[in-house]
Design an enzyme around this catalytic site. Structure first.
Site, mmCIF file in Angstrom:
data_model
loop_
_atom_site.group_PDB
_atom_site.id
_atom_site.type_symbol
_atom_site.label_atom_id
_atom_site.label_comp_id
_atom_site.label_asym_id
_atom_site.label_seq_id
_atom_site.Cartn_x
_atom_site.Cartn_y
_atom_site.Cartn_z
ATOM 1 N N ASN A 77 86.012 25.970 15.259
ATOM 2 C CA ASN A 77 85.222 25.083 14.422
ATOM 3 C C ASN A 77 86.010 23.848 14.065
ATOM 4 O O ASN A 77 87.217 23.894 13.864
ATOM 5 C CB ASN A 77 84.714 25.818 13.165
ATOM 6 C CG ASN A 77 85.679 25.722 12.003
ATOM 7 O OD1 ASN A 77 85.731 24.712 11.295
ATOM 8 N ND2 ASN A 77 86.479 26.769 11.809
ATOM 9 N N ALA A 78 85.273 22.734 14.023
ATOM 10 C CA ALA A 78 85.815 21.475 13.511
ATOM 11 C C ALA A 78 84.701 20.877 12.651
ATOM 12 O O ALA A 78 84.068 19.901 13.021
ATOM 13 C CB ALA A 78 86.202 20.546 14.651
ATOM 14 N N ILE A 79 84.441 21.538 11.535
ATOM 15 C CA ILE A 79 83.354 21.112 10.644
ATOM 16 C C ILE A 79 83.764 19.808 9.958
ATOM 17 O O ILE A 79 82.928 18.922 9.745
ATOM 18 C CB ILE A 79 83.066 22.202 9.581
ATOM 19 C CG1 ILE A 79 82.746 23.551 10.239
ATOM 20 C CG2 ILE A 79 81.959 21.765 8.619
ATOM 21 C CD1 ILE A 79 81.523 23.584 11.114
ATOM 22 N N LEU A 130 85.199 19.637 6.872
ATOM 23 C CA LEU A 130 85.089 19.742 5.405
ATOM 24 C C LEU A 130 83.818 19.123 4.827
ATOM 25 O O LEU A 130 83.829 18.612 3.706
ATOM 26 C CB LEU A 130 86.321 19.137 4.715
ATOM 27 C CG LEU A 130 87.683 19.727 5.074
ATOM 28 C CD1 LEU A 130 88.784 19.051 4.247
ATOM 29 C CD2 LEU A 130 87.725 21.244 4.863
ATOM 30 N N ASN A 156 88.110 26.580 -3.406
ATOM 31 C CA ASN A 156 89.002 26.033 -2.381
ATOM 32 C C ASN A 156 88.973 24.510 -2.502
ATOM 33 O O ASN A 156 87.897 23.905 -2.469
ATOM 34 C CB ASN A 156 88.506 26.502 -1.001
ATOM 35 C CG ASN A 156 89.390 26.051 0.155
ATOM 36 O OD1 ASN A 156 89.313 24.911 0.591
ATOM 37 N ND2 ASN A 156 90.209 26.954 0.670
ATOM 38 N N CYS A 216 95.207 20.425 5.225
ATOM 39 C CA CYS A 216 94.572 19.112 5.382
ATOM 40 C C CYS A 216 95.588 18.079 5.848
ATOM 41 O O CYS A 216 96.749 18.122 5.457
ATOM 42 C CB CYS A 216 94.011 18.634 4.052
ATOM 43 S SG CYS A 216 92.941 19.811 3.279
ATOM 44 N N GLY A 236 92.096 36.726 8.695
ATOM 45 C CA GLY A 236 92.226 36.316 10.090
ATOM 46 C C GLY A 236 91.668 37.416 10.978
ATOM 47 O O GLY A 236 92.360 38.373 11.292
ATOM 48 N N GLY A 237 90.403 37.303 11.330
ATOM 49 C CA GLY A 237 89.799 38.240 12.273
ATOM 50 C C GLY A 237 89.422 39.593 11.720
ATOM 51 O O GLY A 237 89.163 40.520 12.487
ATOM 52 N N GLY A 244 85.996 36.312 6.787
ATOM 53 C CA GLY A 244 85.520 34.994 7.193
ATOM 54 C C GLY A 244 84.425 35.065 8.237
ATOM 55 O O GLY A 244 83.265 35.368 7.944
#
Ligand SMILES: Cc1cc2nc3c(=O)[nH]c(=O)nc-3n(C[C@H](O)[C@H](O)[C@H](O)COP(=O)(O)OP(=O)(O)OC[C@H]3O[C@@H](n4cnc5c(N)ncnc54)[C@H](O)[C@@H]3O)c2cc1C
Ligand SMILES: Cc1cc2nc3c(=O)[nH]c(=O)nc-3n(C[C@H](O)[C@H](O)[C@H](O)COP(=O)(O)O)c2cc1C
Ligand code: FES
Lengths: 268, 305
Positions: B69-71, B73, B99, B130, B243-244, B265
């Site tokens: 993913n490259a949402i 933010l 967050n 970030c 993570g997974g 997640g």
């Protein structure tokens, strides 16, 4: 209300030309599903897919507790799904997204414009409209595809008694041309009308701009990637006109605010 | 019944299961699936000072046993979070972890100051993955000194429990973890996504508009598990491991590796009931193995032979 459940496959028909119709026992979803809404489906299999894929509800029978989808086996997910046998289970989350709302004007003609695998939600809409007492002849389905073998749900539409116009790019069935060509003629026939469209994005854009120019209300069901389908990941956004934003549009979730939008508001 | 309560320093959770940032929105989308009060905690999508529009589409791609993913933010910004999202979340009996993300230290501080004392906010999770505007886009979390600066600045701005969310895209994650703790982090959450990309051989195009994206899901679990174990060995601070994690067994493995709690997640996308099924599964595991509490298994992993 949305449900997450595992349903048993009651029927799985090979319709030919890589098309399949799957009927699943899923009473909670069957009760709540409205035309235009979709499901997020997932099956388990060796080396099978990880993420769910969206499929429109083709029809739902609240009494029998069943719902059906029609799909084309074309990629890893759908080819794997086509091998599932009757009695296997499939996990479904839904119903999701918004729905088509028929034009309430008494004299309105309803132009349902389907492109290829965009036909299933429009079949559900046509079926519900007929059941709700709309005159079948007030419903005109324009069903198009590149060629005859890619047309979806033709016989199902015909069985409803609605006006059915088919188009193919190569002329192998119905009118040679696009659904937009037929839609233009249908709008020209006059009288109040509304359009409801689902299909590939270029087709929706053509149909949408035609309707906007002609001043015909048009709702389009958009197809995007949908990682969650639940409105939380922001991986499915589309651009909607919004003068209040500096950029002139806002980015909205096609799975949550959509998948059905007003064609006049979509920035393609 | 085994005792499920755990603590991430000053942050007390009624059970060790939290939803991970960016995979649960601001909670309201889940109302039909289960009562959010069942969760140990809920981490919000990243909140920035001003609304963010995010990256162009396509933003995600499925990969073997995972997703990219490259949402970027995309979020409604702090004012809208406080006015529209927090009031909804407040009604639930669960720890709301906000967050926060920024590309300048001043913005991290502004976020922390405004969120401090807001009823309903249980903790801040500082997303130091970030890019830092002042350092040509270098991520805060890849450099111990930058990590220390941002965590220290947030520490002075709030008395809320503070969790530093670490990126795994570093050579020695334990060094970054130590800097965060030295600068005042009460707990560490790890891991964020691993950088990667995907290319479509048929179209010869990147499958993600931003090209670089973050990998999550079951494919990163072995990497994440090692990162958690390493940090648990090296640093004296409680860990929120992730993570997974797809099921209760995965969650137990993270607890054994040294995490005091776990975050769920990508699994939320695949099974909307995942988090509550994992709570039940952990409880069952404890009962079946005769453990009286989650505490007993935290960090309890033994050598292979
Ligand atoms: C709201 C919504 C409703 C939907 N409803 C339906 C429905 O009712 N029925 C239905 O069939 N689909 C529907 N879809 C689309 C459905 O989700 C996709 O068909 C599905 O994601 C395909 O998954 P896949 O893994 O089988 O294909 P993928 O491998 O993901 O392929 C996706 C697309 O890429 C193309 N493609 C991939 N690889 C190749 C290749 N090598 N050569 C040529 N083309 C390629 C395919 O033609 C396909 O269009 C809907 C989508 C949305 C968003
Ligand atoms: C779609 C998506 C969006 C995410 N957004 C954020 C975010 O805004 N802030 C953050 O700190 N982590 C974000 N993450 C990272 C997750 O919180 C988590 O650290 C990571 O996905 C690994 O866990 P998983 O494999 O269980 O998903 C996001 C992950 C995904 C998949
Ligand atoms: S698919 Fe995740 S928000 Fe729409």
């Amino acid at each position: 209300m949305r449900h997450s459940l595992t349903g048993s496959i009651l029927a799985h028909r090979d319709l030919g030309d890589a098309q399949f119709e799957m009927t699943v026992l899923a009473p909670d979803i069957a009760r709540d599903a409205r035309p235009g809404q979709f499901l997020q489906a997932l099956y388990v299999g060796a080396g099978g897919p990880l993420m769910r894929r969206p499929f429109s509800v083709f029809h739902a029978d609240p009494e029998a507790g069943t719902l059906a989808i029609v799909y084309v086996a074309r990629g890893a997910f759908t080819i794997g799904m086509s091998a599932l046998r009757v009695g296997c289970s499939i996990s479904l989350v839904g119903p999701l997204g918004n729905c088509f709302v028929p034009d309430a004007r008494p004299a309105a003609r309803h132009l349902l414009v389907a492109g290829g695998v965009g036909a299933p939600p429009l079949y559900f809409l046509a079926r519900e409209m007929v059941a709700a007492g709309h005159a079948p002849k007030s419903i005109c389905v324009i069903n198009g595809a590149r060629s005859r073998d890619l047309l979806v749900a033709g016989a199902d539409f015909a069985a409803l008694g609605v006006t059915l116009r088919e188009t193919t790019d190569d002329g192998s069935a119905g009118r040679r041309g696009t659904v937009a060509d037929e839609l233009r003629d249908q709008i020209a026939a006059g009288g109040p009308c509304s359009a409801y469209a689902c299909g590939p994005t270029p087709m929706l854009r053509a149909v949408g701009s035609l309707c906007v120019e002609a001043g015909v209300a048009c709702r389009v069901s958009l197809e995007t990637v949908m990682p969650c389908g639940l409105g939380v990941c922001m991986g499915c956004v589309i651009k909607l006109r919004n003068e209040a934003e500096p950029e002139g549009h806002s980015l909205v979730r096609s799975c949550h605010e959509g998948p059905i939008f007003d064609a006049s508001e979509v920035i393609w | 019944m085994p005792d499920l309560t755990v603590s991430l320093g000053p942050l007390h959770l009624k059970n060790p299961v939290v939803t991970a940032s960016g995979t649960f929105g601001f909670g309201s989308e889940w109302a039909d699936f289960y009562d959010l009060s069942r969760l140990g905690g809920l981490t919000t999508k990243a909140v920035t000072v001003l609304p963010r529009r995010g990256n162009p589409m396509p933003r995600t791609a499925e990969t073997a046993s995972g997703m990219l993913n490259a949402i970027g933010l995309q979020n409604p910004g702090l004012d809208a979070f406080l006015a529209e999202k927090l009031p909804y979340l407040r009604r639930f009996d669960t720890a709301i972890i906000v967050n926060i993300a920024a590309d300048r230290i001043e913005d991290f501080v502004a976020l922390a100051e405004r969120l401090d004392g807001q009823p309903g906010v249980a903790a801040l999770e500082v997303n130091i993955s970030c890019p830092n505007q002042a350092c040509g886009g270098l991520e805060f979390g890849v450099d111990p000194a930058l990590t220390s600066q941002v965590i220290g600045a947030v520490r002075s701005a709030t008395a809320l429990p503070m969790v530093a969310k670490l990126t795994p895209n570093v050579t020695r994650i334990a060094d970054i973890a130590q800097s965060a703790v030295d600068a005042g982090a009460d707990a560490l959450s790890l891991v964020n996504t691993y950088v990667g990309t995907a290319i479509d051989a048929r179209t010869r195009r990147f499958r993600i508009a931003n090209r670089q994206a973050g990998l999550s899901g079951p494919c990163i679990k072995p990497l994440a598990l090692l990162a958690v174990w390493r940090v648990a060995q090296a640093v004296k601070a409680p860990i929120l491991g992730m993570g997974g994690i797809m099921n209760a067994t995965d969650a137990v493995e993270f607890l054994l590796a040294g995490a005091s709690a776990v975050a769920i997640g990508t699994a939320n996308f695949i099974n909307p009931m995942a988090a509550v099924e994992i709570i039940d599964g952990i409880e069952q595991y404890l009962s079946q193995t005769g453990a009286a509490s989650v505490q007993e298994i935290i960090g309890a992993v033994q050598p292979a032979i």
